[in-house]
Design a protein around this motif. Structure first.
Motif, PDB file in Angstrom:
ATOM      1  N   LEU A  35       0.850  -1.189   0.000  1.00  0.00           N
ATOM      2  CA  LEU A  35       0.000   0.000   0.000  1.00  0.00           C
ATOM      3  C   LEU A  35       0.885   1.239   0.000  1.00  0.00           C
ATOM      4  O   LEU A  35       1.637   1.480   0.953  1.00  0.00           O
ATOM      5  N   PHE A  36       0.815   2.025  -1.066  1.00  0.00           N
ATOM      6  CA  PHE A  36       1.666   3.216  -1.194  1.00  0.00           C
ATOM      7  C   PHE A  36       0.941   4.407  -0.569  1.00  0.00           C
ATOM      8  O   PHE A  36       0.336   5.239  -1.243  1.00  0.00           O
ATOM      9  N   GLU A  62       1.655  -5.068  -6.475  1.00  0.00           N
ATOM     10  CA  GLU A  62       1.542  -6.495  -6.178  1.00  0.00           C
ATOM     11  C   GLU A  62       2.875  -7.041  -5.667  1.00  0.00           C
ATOM     12  O   GLU A  62       3.935  -6.765  -6.245  1.00  0.00           O
ATOM     13  N   LEU A  63       2.830  -7.826  -4.604  1.00  0.00           N
ATOM     14  CA  LEU A  63       4.057  -8.279  -3.938  1.00  0.00           C
ATOM     15  C   LEU A  63       4.650  -9.571  -4.505  1.00  0.00           C
ATOM     16  O   LEU A  63       5.866  -9.747  -4.504  1.00  0.00           O
ATOM     17  N   LEU A 116       8.686  -9.952  -5.115  1.00  0.00           N
ATOM     18  CA  LEU A 116       9.523 -10.770  -4.239  1.00  0.00           C
ATOM     19  C   LEU A 116      10.144 -11.942  -4.991  1.00  0.00           C
ATOM     20  O   LEU A 116      11.321 -12.273  -4.785  1.00  0.00           O
ATOM     21  N   ALA A 117       9.381 -12.559  -5.868  1.00  0.00           N
ATOM     22  CA  ALA A 117       9.913 -13.693  -6.631  1.00  0.00           C
ATOM     23  C   ALA A 117      11.100 -13.281  -7.487  1.00  0.00           C
ATOM     24  O   ALA A 117      12.003 -14.091  -7.749  1.00  0.00           O
ATOM     25  N   PHE A 142       9.679   3.959  -7.765  1.00  0.00           N
ATOM     26  CA  PHE A 142       9.516   2.878  -6.796  1.00  0.00           C
ATOM     27  C   PHE A 142       8.802   1.695  -7.441  1.00  0.00           C
ATOM     28  O   PHE A 142       9.233   0.545  -7.323  1.00  0.00           O
ATOM     29  N   MET A 143       7.704   1.967  -8.119  1.00  0.00           N
ATOM     30  CA  MET A 143       6.938   0.905  -8.759  1.00  0.00           C
ATOM     31  C   MET A 143       7.747   0.267  -9.892  1.00  0.00           C
ATOM     32  O   MET A 143       7.791  -0.965 -10.025  1.00  0.00           O
TER      33      MET A 143
END
Length: 434
Positions: free
Chosen positions: A46-47, A68-69, A73-74, A409-410
């Motif tokens: 959440l930004f 989306e995480l 992360l992957a 960032f995104m």
């Protein structure tokens, strides 16, 4: 791989700025010497910082302020589990969770070699009498969208606006820490007050644009002696001088919010203010299961030293709002802490020397707040902690940086470039006149 080859396991609780940042920094510095698992109740980041801009500029924040995480992360070979955290057993080095993708999941227990608590906090709106019926905020996508609908689609009738904070109850977990010579981690009556200042400025621009009034219609309030006291007295006095010139109303030392009514806000000190819109920033509490743990302070925040490591349980770290030392509860300080966590774990694994890794936290308040009209204020200050730097700038350049930071960032999957803060300082501090 046999049992003797098993890599140490880092479990990170929380997947927002501090959780994601810690995971990425650990991977950056420790490389493939470790396995990492991030656990969060939601599968997106959440930004929060850009929700107010969306609200006042009439964009649905749910469409813009989430990342989306899982894929992020992957990309760094980091495991992700969507689950509620139920309990932590630091003596057994276990975390108890319940996967929450669908109701009715069985509870699961995870073991760890290192634990990073980056759970953020609970926003205690339920403690404010009348908030559910009469309050507004910009603290999440739902509340932001509710306020946007009021402002732009007929709910707001043009009456007075009150903006400010409930009292924050700080624990004792940072007592005695000195990040700067002769400095300390101060006690605060509000968790973070950059957002109320940002919202009051943006609200004033909204009133002017919609021809519904000027800053004299807005009251900003704080439970503390000074609003945004974490920015330091030098910066705050400049902000208050500007606010006075613009015509804002200001209430300090309100102590707390007693109740919100349809007509306004009643404060714990006996005063009240009339308001149609009540935009509130609540108390920030630790998650309930954190209270009473041997790693937690009197309010449930995680006790650490300035290397973000718990003094009693050396394999437990904290970063972001869950850490007692994080005061104010500010994303920029969380980023500073993530770097330290990554360095420390890499040192433990023999990837870095103590000389390379042992860089204690020296918190700096970085804050860029939307003022409406394509302008923003920029603050860089460490005087609240005992430092000697305090900078306030305003203009179009800080606004551009605030908006572009989110885009960067995104695009970079949450990785902040090492040159980012240096570039911001150069762009703002050396190109905007005093």
């Amino acid at each position: 791989m046999n049992a003797t080859d098993k890599k140490p396991h880092v479990v990170i609780l929380g997947g927002n700025f501090a959780g994601l940042g810690s995971a990425q920094k650990i991977r950056q510095y420790a490389g493939d010497a470790i396995q990492i698992t991030v656990i969060d109740r939601k599968d997106y980041l959440l930004f929060v910082p850009n929700i107010p801009a969306d609200v006042f500029e009439n964009r649905n924040p749910a469409m813009h302020q989430r990342m989306e995480l899982r894929d992020v992360l992957a990309h760094d070979q980091i495991n992700f589990i969507q689950a509620e955290v139920n309990a932590i057993d630091v003596d057994s080095e276990m975390v108890h969770i319940t996967p929450n993708e669908r109701p009715g999941a069985a509870a699961v227990t995870l073991s760890y070699d290192y634990l990073v608590v980056a759970l953020g906090n609970r926003l205690a709106f339920e403690d404010i009498e009348g908030f559910a019926e009469f309050g507004d905020s910009v603290s999440d996508l739902y509340l932001g969208e509710q306020l946007r609908q009021k402002l732009h689609f007929g709910g707001y009738k043009g009456g007075p606006i009150a903006i400010g904070s409930a009292r924050f109850h700080q624990g004792d977990g940072a007592k005695g820490l000195e990040p700067y010579p002769s400095g300390s981690i101060p006690d605060a009556l509000a968790a973070c007050e950059g957002p109320p200042v940002e919202v009051m400025m943006a609200a004033a621009h909204y009133l002017a644009e919609t021809k519904q009034g000027d800053p004299s219609k807005i009251t900003v309030f704080t439970p503390a002696e000074l609003i945004a006291e974490d920015a330091g007295e030098t910066v705050v006095k400049q902000l208050l001088d500007l606010a006075t010139q613009m015509g804002f109303n200001y209430l300090n030392n309100t102590q707390d919010i007693k109740r919100i009514t349809q007509d306004g806000i009643e404060f714990a000190d006996g005063r009240s203010v009339e308001a149609e819109l009540k935009i509130i920033f609540p108390d920030w509490k630790a998650h309930e299961f954190m209270r009473g743990l041997p790693i937690s302070d009197s309010e449930g925040f995680v006790v650490t030293d300035l290397l973000m490591r718990n003094p009693k349980y050396k394999n437990v770290f904290a970063a972001g709002d869950a850490a007692a030392v994080t005061m104010p509860k500010l994303g920029a300080i969380g980023h500073q802490e993530c770097e330290i966590v990554g360095l420390q774990i890499a040192k433990d694994l023999g990837r870095l020397s103590p000389e390379q890794a042992d860089k204690p936290l020296q918190p700096v308040v970085y804050c860029i707040g939307d003022m409406g009209g394509g302008k923003a204020f920029y603050i860089r200050s460490n005087t609240w902690f005992g430092g000697d730097e305090a900078v306030l700038k305003m203009g179009h350049v800080p606004y551009m940086l605030k908006m572009q930071y989110r885009t960067l960032f995104m695009h970079n999957k949450g990785k902040v470039p090492s040159w980012g803060l240096d570039f911001a300082e150069m762009a703002v501090e050396h190109h905007i006149p005093k």
